[in-house]
Design a protein around this motif. Structure first.
Motif, short mmCIF file in Angstrom:
data_model
loop_
_atom_site.label_atom_id
_atom_site.label_comp_id
_atom_site.label_asym_id
_atom_site.label_seq_id
_atom_site.Cartn_x
_atom_site.Cartn_y
_atom_site.Cartn_z
N VAL A 116 0.86 -1.20 0.00
CA VAL A 116 0.00 0.00 0.00
C VAL A 116 0.89 1.24 0.00
N GLU A 117 0.58 2.15 -0.89
CA GLU A 117 1.37 3.37 -1.06
C GLU A 117 0.43 4.56 -0.94
N LYS A 118 0.81 5.48 -0.06
CA LYS A 118 -0.04 6.64 0.24
C LYS A 118 -0.19 7.57 -0.97
N ASN A 119 0.92 7.78 -1.68
CA ASN A 119 0.92 8.72 -2.80
C ASN A 119 0.48 8.05 -4.09
N THR A 120 0.29 8.89 -5.13
CA THR A 120 0.21 8.32 -6.48
C THR A 120 1.56 8.60 -7.15
N PRO B 257 4.05 9.00 -10.65
CA PRO B 257 5.33 9.40 -10.09
C PRO B 257 5.17 10.53 -9.06
N ARG B 258 6.01 10.46 -8.01
CA ARG B 258 6.02 11.50 -6.98
C ARG B 258 7.49 11.83 -6.67
N PHE B 259 7.72 13.08 -6.28
CA PHE B 259 9.10 13.48 -5.97
C PHE B 259 9.52 12.93 -4.61
N VAL B 260 10.76 12.47 -4.55
CA VAL B 260 11.38 12.20 -3.25
C VAL B 260 12.88 12.45 -3.43
N ILE B 261 13.55 12.86 -2.37
CA ILE B 261 15.00 13.11 -2.48
C ILE B 261 15.74 11.77 -2.24
N GLY B 262 16.99 11.71 -2.73
CA GLY B 262 17.78 10.46 -2.57
C GLY B 262 18.20 9.97 -3.94
N GLU B 263 18.98 10.81 -4.65
CA GLU B 263 19.14 10.62 -6.11
C GLU B 263 20.46 10.01 -6.52
N SER B 264 21.41 9.96 -5.58
CA SER B 264 22.72 9.40 -5.90
C SER B 264 22.79 8.02 -5.26
N LEU B 265 22.93 6.99 -6.08
CA LEU B 265 22.92 5.62 -5.55
C LEU B 265 24.34 5.13 -5.30
N THR C 144 16.53 10.46 -11.18
CA THR C 144 15.37 11.24 -10.79
C THR C 144 14.45 10.23 -10.09
N ARG C 145 14.25 10.43 -8.80
CA ARG C 145 13.56 9.40 -8.02
C ARG C 145 12.10 9.22 -8.43
N ALA C 146 11.49 10.30 -8.94
CA ALA C 146 10.10 10.14 -9.39
C ALA C 146 10.06 9.04 -10.46
N GLU D 1 -3.53 4.91 2.38
CA GLU D 1 -2.73 5.35 3.52
C GLU D 1 -3.00 4.50 4.76
N VAL D 2 -1.94 3.96 5.32
CA VAL D 2 -2.09 3.22 6.58
C VAL D 2 -2.36 4.23 7.68
N VAL D 3 -3.45 4.02 8.42
CA VAL D 3 -3.78 4.97 9.49
C VAL D 3 -3.69 4.34 10.88
N GLY E 54 14.61 0.53 5.58
CA GLY E 54 14.85 1.82 4.93
C GLY E 54 14.76 2.97 5.91
N ASN E 55 14.30 4.10 5.39
CA ASN E 55 14.25 5.32 6.20
C ASN E 55 13.32 5.23 7.38
N SER E 56 12.37 4.31 7.31
CA SER E 56 11.46 4.15 8.43
C SER E 56 12.24 3.66 9.65
N GLY F 49 21.48 6.24 1.79
CA GLY F 49 20.08 6.02 2.16
C GLY F 49 19.38 4.93 1.37
N VAL F 50 19.43 5.02 0.04
CA VAL F 50 18.72 4.03 -0.77
C VAL F 50 19.36 2.65 -0.60
N THR F 51 20.67 2.62 -0.48
CA THR F 51 21.35 1.32 -0.32
C THR F 51 20.94 0.65 0.99
P1 FAD Z 1 10.87 6.39 0.59
O1 FAD Z 1 11.59 6.43 -0.68
O2 FAD Z 1 10.66 7.67 1.32
O3 FAD Z 1 9.48 5.68 0.36
C1 FAD Z 1 8.52 5.58 1.39
C2 FAD Z 1 7.14 5.52 0.78
O4 FAD Z 1 6.20 5.24 1.82
C3 FAD Z 1 6.73 6.85 0.17
O5 FAD Z 1 6.41 6.68 -1.20
C4 FAD Z 1 5.54 7.28 1.01
O6 FAD Z 1 4.53 7.95 0.23
C5 FAD Z 1 5.02 5.98 1.55
N1 FAD Z 1 4.25 6.16 2.81
C6 FAD Z 1 4.56 7.00 3.84
N2 FAD Z 1 3.61 6.94 4.78
C7 FAD Z 1 2.70 6.03 4.36
C8 FAD Z 1 1.47 5.54 4.89
N3 FAD Z 1 0.99 5.98 6.08
N4 FAD Z 1 0.79 4.61 4.19
C9 FAD Z 1 1.25 4.17 3.00
N5 FAD Z 1 2.39 4.61 2.42
C10 FAD Z 1 3.12 5.52 3.11
N6 FAD Z 1 19.78 8.61 -0.23
C11 FAD Z 1 20.61 8.16 -1.19
O7 FAD Z 1 20.75 6.95 -1.36
N7 FAD Z 1 21.29 9.04 -2.00
C12 FAD Z 1 21.20 10.38 -1.84
O8 FAD Z 1 21.83 11.13 -2.60
C13 FAD Z 1 20.38 10.89 -0.79
N8 FAD Z 1 20.24 12.22 -0.60
C14 FAD Z 1 19.45 12.68 0.43
C15 FAD Z 1 19.40 14.04 0.71
C16 FAD Z 1 18.66 14.50 1.79
C17 FAD Z 1 18.64 15.97 2.09
C18 FAD Z 1 17.93 13.59 2.59
C19 FAD Z 1 17.12 14.08 3.75
C20 FAD Z 1 17.96 12.24 2.31
C21 FAD Z 1 18.72 11.75 1.24
N9 FAD Z 1 18.80 10.38 0.95
C22 FAD Z 1 19.65 9.94 0.00
C23 FAD Z 1 18.01 9.40 1.71
C24 FAD Z 1 16.82 8.89 0.89
O9 FAD Z 1 15.91 9.95 0.71
C25 FAD Z 1 16.14 7.76 1.63
O10 FAD Z 1 17.08 7.00 2.35
C26 FAD Z 1 15.39 6.80 0.71
O11 FAD Z 1 14.47 7.48 -0.08
C27 FAD Z 1 14.72 5.74 1.56
O12 FAD Z 1 13.89 4.91 0.77
P2 FAD Z 1 12.62 4.22 1.40
O13 FAD Z 1 12.13 3.27 0.40
O14 FAD Z 1 12.97 3.75 2.77
O15 FAD Z 1 11.60 5.42 1.65
#
Ligand code: FAD
Length: 416
Positions: free
Chosen positions: A34-38, A40-48, A104-106, A128-130, A293-295, A306-308
């Motif tokens: 389940v994904e909250k957004n639709t 493509p959506r922007f997210v930062i984390g562009e260098s792998l 481009t993460r989108a 969205e998980v609530v 991941g970031n969670s 981050g992505v790794t």
């Molecule tokens: P995400 O890519 O954030 O995906 C999580 C998904 O969960 C989202 O699509 C969101 O919509 C969804 N979601 C959230 N809440 C809910 C909910 N309640 N219900 C359902 N869905 C939900 N990392 C790199 O590897 N290289 C970089 O260059 C880099 N640069 C960065 C620069 C900055 C300034 C910051 C802050 C971070 C950077 N990162 C970078 C880290 C990177 O952004 C994350 O580590 C990476 O996106 C984590 O991936 P993920 O799949 O865990 O989370």
């Protein structure tokens, strides 16, 4: 909607959620993403990092990514005034991938999610998980709000929380913990890079180091756009006045190397500011769930880890859940937390030593030591579990000790 019953519910369809979903689907498990957004959506984390290529390859997602044509990344360049420190991933201690992408993460995340749907994975956007309620045996009932605002329930044997900054389970279960990485903030945007120089210079990922705490990233993409961003102490980022556009424009003046290339260019979206981005949790798993991941954990963008970590932790969590679903016993403390924290701790040492200035001393000291550089390069490529690398095994001491020796040598030269 009727209740849904699955083996594994995955929250979030970023790289972490998609790698977990791909592995579990390949193993024949019944999953729902389940994904909250639709997208493509922007997210930062562009260098792998090269290490994440192993993960995409293992779960069968690499070919579809290769087809997209993302900008290839063969290393990383760090600048300090006139001194250039170039890391080339083909010259690293650990065997492994010697290239990856600037994405481009989108697009990147959309390619992954679209491929999963094409293969028949139950992945839905706008969901969205609530709320989540766990039973004593670890099974759970998750309440999900769909794109019309209606609620339905998913019953799962396991949950993988890959919700990134949504931090669904850390929030709902009170698992957040203050990070022990020094607090920093960031402001960033994309530009149409119309003054991009020809050749390698135009596409090179670069970290322009302005002082011990402040640096500027330049990540060119294959579509002609470039990501630019500043990282610094929160006070520094907040010391600039105006809206985020005005602040980023004013900051650009601090990069003498890049000012001419980017001055006067329009941002493709209002620059985004993320304050105090480092995140941590009290535990990475519990009965019936794993955080990935970031969670789970985010350190700092300086080494693009981050992505790794998102894909490494997702793959490990989904392998362990597969074992449990197949009736095997899993020692989560050792096989998950122990394994993941080994890598996190290596990167955490490097991030801390970056902001003490010790790592910068090593990067910019001349002449370079090629063997030390090969070993540090393997860390920067994400191979942080290879204990044959002294810079992995002794991560907490080696950078500090070497920087001390360099400073002593410089001091002695100055005194003689
Ligand atoms: P995400 O890519 O954030 O995906 C999580 C998904 O969960 C989202 O699509 C969101 O919509 C969804 N979601 C959230 N809440 C809910 C909910 N309640 N219900 C359902 N869905 C939900 N990392 C790199 O590897 N290289 C970089 O260059 C880099 N640069 C960065 C620069 C900055 C300034 C910051 C802050 C971070 C950077 N990162 C970078 C880290 C990177 O952004 C994350 O580590 C990476 O996106 C984590 O991936 P993920 O799949 O865990 O989370």
């Amino acid at each position: 909607m009727n209740d849904i019953h699955v083996d594994v519910l995955i929250i979030g369809a970023g790289p972490s959620g998609c790698v977990a979903a791909s592995h579990l689907h390949n193993q024949g498990k019944k999953i729902k993403v389940v994904e909250k957004n639709t997208f493509p959506r922007f997210v930062i984390g562009e260098s792998l990092l090269p290490r994440c290529m192993d993960h995409f390859e293992e779960v069968g997602l690499l070919d579809v990514l290769k087809d997209f044509g993302f900008e290839k990344k063969y290393g990383a360049r760090f600048l300090s005034g006139d001194i250039v420190c170039n890391f080339d991933f083909s010259k690293k201690h650990t065997k492994g991938w010697d290239w990856t992408w600037q994405v481009t993460r989108a697009d990147f995340d959309n390619v992954l999610a679209t491929e999963l749907i094409r293969r028949g994975v139950d992945l839905s956007f706008g969901q969205e998980v609530v709320d989540v309620v766990f039973d004593d045996d670890g099974t759970s009932v998750t309440s999900i709000k769909d794109d019309n605002g209606a609620l339905y329930k998913v019953h799962a044997k396991h949950i993988i929380d890959s919700s990134g900054y949504g931090r669904v389970l850390p929030r709902l279960l009170g698992l957040d913990k203050a990070s022990n990485i020094p607090e920093h903030s960031s402001i960033f945007a994309h530009v149409k890079d119309v003054k991009r120089p020809e050749g390698v210079e135009g596409t090179l990922i670069t970290f322009d180091v302005l002082d011990t705490d402040t640096w500027f990233w330049v990540i060119p993409f294959s579509n002609g756009d470039t990501s630019i961003g500043f990282v610094g102490k929160t006070e520094f980022i907040e010391s600039f006045k105006g809206d985020t556009s005005e602040r980023l424009k004013a900051m650009l003046k601090h990069s003498s190397y890049y000012y001419e290339r980017f001055k006067g260019l329009d941002f493709k979206f209002p620059p985004i500011c993320i304050k105090n981005y480092s995140k941590s949790v009290k535990q990475l798993y519990g009965k019936g769930y794993a955080l990935t991941g970031n969670s789970a954990e985010f350190l700092d963008p300086v080494f693009s880890s981050g992505v790794t970590f998102a894909t490494e932790s997702a793959l490990m969590a989904s392998k362990l859940i597969t074992k449990e679903l197949n009736g095997e016993v899993v020692d989560w403390e050792e096989e998950y937390t122990g394994y993941i924290m080994k890598g996190v701790n290596v990167f955490a040492s490097y991030v801390k030593e970056w902001y003490t200035g010790n790592l910068q001393t090593l990067f910019f000291h001349r002449p370079e030591n090629p063997e030390i550089k090969r070993q540090i390069c393997a860390v920067l490529a994400g191979y942080v579990w290879d204990e044959t690398n002294p810079f992995v095994k002794k991560h907490d001491k080696l950078v500090k000790n070497l920087a001390y020796l360099i400073k002593m040598e410089v001091q002695q030269k100055a005194n003689s």
